[in-house]
Design a protein around this motif. Structure first.
Motif, PDB file in Angstrom:
ATOM      1  N   ASP A 115      38.801  35.937  42.220  1.00  0.00           N
ATOM      2  CA  ASP A 115      39.746  34.879  42.582  1.00  0.00           C
ATOM      3  C   ASP A 115      40.757  34.637  41.461  1.00  0.00           C
ATOM      4  O   ASP A 115      41.950  34.439  41.719  1.00  0.00           O
ATOM      5  CB  ASP A 115      38.990  33.583  42.893  1.00  0.00           C
ATOM      6  N   SER A 116      40.288  34.654  40.221  1.00  0.00           N
ATOM      7  CA  SER A 116      41.193  34.459  39.093  1.00  0.00           C
ATOM      8  C   SER A 116      42.203  35.595  38.987  1.00  0.00           C
ATOM      9  O   SER A 116      43.398  35.374  38.747  1.00  0.00           O
ATOM     10  CB  SER A 116      40.385  34.343  37.799  1.00  0.00           C
ATOM     11  N   LEU A 117      41.729  36.822  39.196  1.00  0.00           N
ATOM     12  CA  LEU A 117      42.612  37.979  39.089  1.00  0.00           C
ATOM     13  C   LEU A 117      43.632  38.003  40.220  1.00  0.00           C
ATOM     14  O   LEU A 117      44.802  38.370  40.016  1.00  0.00           O
ATOM     15  CB  LEU A 117      41.763  39.251  39.100  1.00  0.00           C
ATOM     16  N   ILE A 118      43.231  37.610  41.404  1.00  0.00           N
ATOM     17  CA  ILE A 118      44.169  37.528  42.532  1.00  0.00           C
ATOM     18  C   ILE A 118      45.282  36.542  42.214  1.00  0.00           C
ATOM     19  O   ILE A 118      46.473  36.808  42.454  1.00  0.00           O
ATOM     20  CB  ILE A 118      43.434  37.123  43.828  1.00  0.00           C
ATOM     21  N   ALA A 119      44.918  35.382  41.651  1.00  0.00           N
ATOM     22  CA  ALA A 119      45.920  34.366  41.323  1.00  0.00           C
ATOM     23  C   ALA A 119      46.871  34.853  40.236  1.00  0.00           C
ATOM     24  O   ALA A 119      48.090  34.651  40.331  1.00  0.00           O
ATOM     25  CB  ALA A 119      45.220  33.081  40.880  1.00  0.00           C
ATOM     26  N   ARG A 120      46.341  35.514  39.207  1.00  0.00           N
ATOM     27  CA  ARG A 120      47.190  36.035  38.139  1.00  0.00           C
ATOM     28  C   ARG A 120      48.135  37.112  38.669  1.00  0.00           C
ATOM     29  O   ARG A 120      49.309  37.171  38.278  1.00  0.00           O
ATOM     30  CB  ARG A 120      46.327  36.610  37.011  1.00  0.00           C
ATOM     31  N   ALA A 121      47.607  37.983  39.535  1.00  0.00           N
ATOM     32  CA  ALA A 121      48.444  39.054  40.094  1.00  0.00           C
ATOM     33  C   ALA A 121      49.574  38.469  40.938  1.00  0.00           C
ATOM     34  O   ALA A 121      50.730  38.908  40.840  1.00  0.00           O
ATOM     35  CB  ALA A 121      47.587  40.007  40.913  1.00  0.00           C
ATOM     36  N   ALA A 122      49.257  37.471  41.751  1.00  0.00           N
ATOM     37  CA  ALA A 122      50.285  36.852  42.587  1.00  0.00           C
ATOM     38  C   ALA A 122      51.378  36.234  41.728  1.00  0.00           C
ATOM     39  O   ALA A 122      52.578  36.351  42.032  1.00  0.00           O
ATOM     40  CB  ALA A 122      49.646  35.798  43.493  1.00  0.00           C
ATOM     41  N   PHE A 123      50.987  35.580  40.646  1.00  0.00           N
ATOM     42  CA  PHE A 123      51.958  34.956  39.746  1.00  0.00           C
ATOM     43  C   PHE A 123      52.862  36.013  39.105  1.00  0.00           C
ATOM     44  O   PHE A 123      54.043  35.764  38.853  1.00  0.00           O
ATOM     45  CB  PHE A 123      51.222  34.159  38.663  1.00  0.00           C
ATOM     46  N   ALA A 124      52.308  37.208  38.852  1.00  0.00           N
ATOM     47  CA  ALA A 124      53.077  38.288  38.228  1.00  0.00           C
ATOM     48  C   ALA A 124      53.830  39.134  39.244  1.00  0.00           C
ATOM     49  O   ALA A 124      54.494  40.105  38.870  1.00  0.00           O
ATOM     50  CB  ALA A 124      52.144  39.176  37.408  1.00  0.00           C
ATOM     51  N   GLY A 125      53.728  38.801  40.528  1.00  0.00           N
ATOM     52  CA  GLY A 125      54.413  39.572  41.557  1.00  0.00           C
ATOM     53  C   GLY A 125      53.737  40.885  41.884  1.00  0.00           C
ATOM     54  O   GLY A 125      54.392  41.825  42.345  1.00  0.00           O
ATOM     55  N   ILE A 126      52.424  40.968  41.671  1.00  0.00           N
ATOM     56  CA  ILE A 126      51.655  42.195  41.915  1.00  0.00           C
ATOM     57  C   ILE A 126      50.788  41.988  43.149  1.00  0.00           C
ATOM     58  O   ILE A 126      50.091  40.971  43.281  1.00  0.00           O
ATOM     59  CB  ILE A 126      50.765  42.523  40.701  1.00  0.00           C
ATOM     60  N   GLU A 127      50.830  42.944  44.072  1.00  0.00           N
ATOM     61  CA  GLU A 127      49.963  42.889  45.252  1.00  0.00           C
ATOM     62  C   GLU A 127      48.528  43.174  44.837  1.00  0.00           C
ATOM     63  O   GLU A 127      48.244  44.157  44.144  1.00  0.00           O
ATOM     64  CB  GLU A 127      50.415  43.915  46.291  1.00  0.00           C
ATOM     65  N   ALA A 128      47.605  42.318  45.240  1.00  0.00           N
ATOM     66  CA  ALA A 128      46.187  42.494  44.917  1.00  0.00           C
ATOM     67  C   ALA A 128      45.411  42.786  46.193  1.00  0.00           C
ATOM     68  O   ALA A 128      45.540  42.066  47.186  1.00  0.00           O
ATOM     69  CB  ALA A 128      45.628  41.246  44.240  1.00  0.00           C
ATOM     70  N   ILE A 129      44.615  43.856  46.161  1.00  0.00           N
ATOM     71  CA  ILE A 129      43.768  44.232  47.296  1.00  0.00           C
ATOM     72  C   ILE A 129      42.337  44.340  46.802  1.00  0.00           C
ATOM     73  O   ILE A 129      42.064  45.023  45.807  1.00  0.00           O
ATOM     74  CB  ILE A 129      44.229  45.564  47.912  1.00  0.00           C
ATOM     75  N   VAL A 130      41.431  43.657  47.487  1.00  0.00           N
ATOM     76  CA  VAL A 130      40.031  43.611  47.071  1.00  0.00           C
ATOM     77  C   VAL A 130      39.256  44.753  47.708  1.00  0.00           C
ATOM     78  O   VAL A 130      39.366  45.002  48.914  1.00  0.00           O
ATOM     79  CB  VAL A 130      39.403  42.258  47.455  1.00  0.00           C
ATOM     80  N   LEU A 131      38.474  45.459  46.874  1.00  0.00           N
ATOM     81  CA  LEU A 131      37.557  46.492  47.353  1.00  0.00           C
ATOM     82  C   LEU A 131      36.136  45.956  47.181  1.00  0.00           C
ATOM     83  O   LEU A 131      35.650  45.834  46.058  1.00  0.00           O
ATOM     84  CB  LEU A 131      37.744  47.788  46.565  1.00  0.00           C
ATOM     85  N   SER A 132      35.489  45.611  48.287  1.00  0.00           N
ATOM     86  CA  SER A 132      34.164  44.997  48.234  1.00  0.00           C
ATOM     87  C   SER A 132      33.093  45.981  48.686  1.00  0.00           C
ATOM     88  O   SER A 132      33.250  46.649  49.713  1.00  0.00           O
ATOM     89  CB  SER A 132      34.112  43.749  49.122  1.00  0.00           C
TER      90      SER A 132
END
Length: 319
Positions: free
Chosen positions: A263-280
């Motif tokens: 969740d923290s990494l998704i938020a940081r990526a969004a702030f930096a304009g980076i698309e985040a995709i989770v591999l579970s």
């Protein structure tokens, strides 16, 4: 753990669920903030002791280095005095020590490191120059234990320019069949914050996760995708982004710490304009999936999660 009044309660300094350990959150008449006691064992100490226990460190210099890295402080230039009346420790720079240890190790082909990884189903051993083998790596269980010399996988922890900032050691059984049968078979040293063990050179797309084995398991299915192992959930949450990164695959572990890091990494990526995709993974982590189901099943699992343009780009069967 959880907050209870002026205290944080948890099972022990190694983050076991429970309530026997309590950490004082603010200065009171009973003592300063940061002091803690484990009522079940009688253990007590301060926040440096928590770092020592949770990270499995035995050398006070390594504890100080970890605290400095977390606080973004410059390294101390003089010897630090150990707590509780201990002797003065060496002022040796842990980054320099890490670089020397990595330089003294040898490449993994034909060693028990290769055996260990293949026993875990990992066959993608290309671009693994960040991994080396030391047949006689020092291990001491605690400050009072005797030193042993055991074989170990040595992983270089690097910054975005490739400079070694620390190392991670995984002590192995003599035949490479598993990790060594010791209390803490994994330990890190150096400045780890924002850095990682890297496989392949990232440009616009990369994947990152916690453990080396987890990342290499995904790379066995996606051999062309650059990846980085941050070594823990806490370090994964703050890993540095390459300057041209536009898509980040987050390789999750199915546990509460992994979920918080995700969740923290998704938020940081969004702030930096980076698309985040989770591999579970289907199980606890992708190495469990790889060993339980095989590489074809993991590849099929991941194919459904990738961005369409990345399927042909990164799923080639040869690196």
């Amino acid at each position: 753990g959880r907050r209870q009044g002026h205290y944080w309660q948890v099972g022990d300094a190694r983050n076991t669920p429970g309530r026997s350990m309590f950490v004082r959150l603010m200065d009171t008449v009973k003592g300063p903030a940061g002091k803690w006691t484990d009522a079940a064992t009688g253990e007590h100490g301060d926040l440096l002791d928590v770092i020592r226990e949770s990270r499995g460190l035995s050398n006070f210099t390594e504890v100080v280095a970890e605290a400095e890295a977390f606080l973004h402080l410059p390294p101390i230039s003089q010897g630090a005095e150990a707590p509780h009346g201990g002797k003065q420790c060496s002022s040796r720079d842990p980054v320099t020590s890490a670089r020397r240890l990595f330089a003294a190790a040898k490449p993994i082909p034909g060693t028990i490191v290769e055996t260990y990884l293949r026993n875990r189903g990992i066959t993608a051993l290309h671009e693994t120059g960040s991994l080396r083998f030391n047949p006689r790596c020092y291990y001491r269980p605690d400050a009072h234990g005797s030193t042993q010399l055991l074989p170990a996988m040595i992983a270089a922890v690097t910054d975005l320019t490739g400079r070694i900032m620390g190392i991670h050691r995984t002590w192995l059984a003599p035949d490479g069949s598993d990790k060594a049968n010791i209390a803490t078979p994994r330990r890190a040293m150096g400045h780890l914050l924002e850095h990682a063990v890297r496989f392949g050179r990232p440009y616009d797309v990369m994947a990152t996760g916690e453990g080396i084995e987890t990342i290499l398991s995904v790379r066995t299915a996606l051999p062309s995708l650059p990846m980085a192992a941050a070594l823990s959930a806490a370090h994964l949450a703050v890993i540095a982004f390459p300057p041209r990164l536009r898509r980040l695959y987050i390789v999750c572990d199915n546990d509460p710490a992994g979920n918080r890091a995700r969740d923290s990494l998704i938020a940081r990526a969004a702030f930096a304009g980076i698309e985040a995709i989770v591999l579970s993974p289907a199980l606890g982590d992708f190495n469990e999936d790889l060993r339980a189901f095989g590489v074809d099943a993991v590849r099929a699992e991941l194919r459904c999660l990738l961005a369409p343009e990345d399927v042909s780009r990164f799923m080639a069967l040869s690196p």
